[in-house]
Motif scaffolding. Structure first.
Motif, PDB file in Angstrom:
ATOM      1  N   ALA A  91       1.194   8.959 -15.594  1.00 37.37           N
ATOM      2  CA  ALA A  91       0.773  10.328 -15.267  1.00 37.37           C
ATOM      3  C   ALA A  91       1.386  11.500 -15.575  1.00 37.37           C
ATOM      4  N   ASP A  92       2.587  11.333 -16.006  1.00 38.87           N
ATOM      5  CA  ASP A  92       3.424  12.370 -16.437  1.00 38.87           C
ATOM      6  C   ASP A  92       2.933  12.877 -17.813  1.00 38.87           C
ATOM      7  N   LEU A  93       2.279  12.100 -18.540  1.00 38.57           N
ATOM      8  CA  LEU A  93       1.738  12.480 -19.830  1.00 38.57           C
ATOM      9  C   LEU A  93       0.847  13.446 -20.013  1.00 38.57           C
ATOM     10  N   ILE A  94       1.145  14.607 -20.769  1.00 38.08           N
ATOM     11  CA  ILE A  94       0.077  15.584 -21.050  1.00 38.08           C
ATOM     12  C   ILE A  94      -0.471  15.562 -22.201  1.00 38.08           C
ATOM     13  N   PHE A  95      -1.753  15.493 -22.261  1.00 37.24           N
ATOM     14  CA  PHE A  95      -2.526  15.128 -23.796  1.00 37.24           C
ATOM     15  C   PHE A  95      -2.639  16.666 -24.210  1.00 37.24           C
ATOM     16  N   THR A  96      -2.717  16.700 -25.521  1.00 39.43           N
ATOM     17  CA  THR A  96      -2.542  17.910 -26.074  1.00 39.43           C
ATOM     18  C   THR A  96      -3.798  17.985 -27.305  1.00 39.43           C
ATOM     19  N   SER A  97      -4.139  17.055 -27.838  1.00 31.29           N
ATOM     20  CA  SER A  97      -5.185  16.583 -28.764  1.00 31.29           C
ATOM     21  C   SER A  97      -5.560  15.182 -28.960  1.00 31.29           C
ATOM     22  N   ALA A  98      -6.537  14.785 -29.706  1.00 34.22           N
ATOM     23  CA  ALA A  98      -6.785  13.625 -29.992  1.00 34.22           C
ATOM     24  C   ALA A  98      -7.693  13.498 -31.448  1.00 34.22           C
TER      25      ALA A  98
END
Length: 326
Positions: free
Chosen positions: A187-194
């Motif tokens: 849950a602590d991961l912040i997605f920035t792009s994909a």
């Protein structure tokens, strides 16, 4: 909850050098599609991935941190959100670009609608369903958003994310651990792009598929109301709306919060509902469905923040002031 000014004062010069925008005691009711909720103690919009990484590196771990998207599938409680709320800006994280014949690179703040339009421009199939999802890519990655028989997991190649200490992670599709409306990523991961992939297709066919999605949504969902989209996940073997309807909860009302008459798995704010009203309505529906069919509905809408002073709510608690149509 102390003021945002006091929190920033306690942090001193730790946040010096950040280029993003900070707002203290920011009204979350201006951000969520429900138009409800208390303030964020400090609201931060990083300028770009580098700025976000620096912020995470200097923010003490004991300070609460919450990440939100465009606010479409979000319920904020009336007591507000302690610590920092991070929202990725469209300018720094909202671009979509074609990186190969079949692949797009999209920032986590790109709206699902923009992603669908970009795929159409690139003549890529498999993205049409995003045109009917009122959210952003970050949320779609986190919850494996889907519609019309297609899910985000079918498009994902890799995802960039930052952890609570600002370290970069590049996750494969398998690393995401996708299941129905869920990913297994911490849950602590912040997605920035994909990076997402489709197949080359005919633009007219793609456009028609997008139009069909939009037409369906506009005819069966309360898209012009203050709503958060689907309230509950579909249980195995049935649909949430069917179970809500069978339990007599179509149109059920608590205060100014109501289950939509048009689509009874959509919760709407008729104008003056509080976050507390909305959540009490949801728990009442869950209790009634469990009583009627033995099915425990699972929230799809994300609920965050603190209850206001004097408010308390237990799971499956039926609201005393709930008004049933039956």
């Amino acid at each position: 909850m102390e003021s945002g000014e006091l929190l920033l004062a306690r942090l001193g010069d730790r946040l010096k050098g950040l280029r993003g925008k900070m707002t203290v005691d920011a009204g979350m009711d201006k951000i969520t599609w429900f138009r409800t909720g208390g303030p964020a103690q400090v609201f931060f919009q990083p300028a770009d991935e580098e700025d976000l990484a620096l912020f995470l590196q200097v923010l003490p771990e004991e300070i609460p941190l919450m990440v939100v998207g465009i606010g479409s599938n979000l319920m904020v409680r009336d007591g507000g959100i302690p610590g920092f709320v991070v929202r990725l800006s469209a300018k720094g994280f909202g671009t979509v670009e074609q990186v190969s014949d079949t692949r797009l690179k999209a920032g986590a703040a790109a709206t699902d609608k923009r992603l669908a339009a970009s795929a159409l421009e690139a003549q890529l199939t498999g993205f049409h369903f995003y045109s009917g999802i009122p959210g952003g890519l970050g949320g779609a990655l986190r919850m494996n958003a889907g519609a019309n028989g297609v899910e985000t997991c079918e498009r994902v190649v890799e995802v960039r994310a930052l952890d609570r200490k600002g370290n970069l992670h590049v996750l494969s599709n398998a690393d995401m651990g996708y299941t129905y409306r869920h990913s297994a990523v911490p849950a602590d991961l912040i997605f920035t792009s994909a990076i997402l992939e489709g197949e080359k297709g005919d633009p007219a066919t793609i456009r028609q598929a997008m139009d069909d999605v939009l037409h369906h949504r506009e005819t069966v969902q309360p898209v012009r109301e203050k709503t958060g989209g689907s309230t509950f996940k579909n249980p195995e073997g049935t649909s949430a709306w069917k179970e809500i309807d069978k339990a007599g909860c179509r149109g059920l009302r608590v205060g100014d919060a109501q289950m939509s008459v048009m689509h009874c798995n959509f919760m709407i704010n008729n104008g003056a509902a509080s976050g507390f009203d909305l959540e009490r309505l949801g728990e009442t529906v869950r209790a009634k469905v469990l009583e009627n069919s033995g099915i425990l509905l699972e929230w799809e809408i994300k609920r965050i923040g603190l209850f206001a002073s004097g408010q308390s709510l237990s799971e499956l608690q039926v609201a005393d002031d709930a008004v049933f149509l039956a």
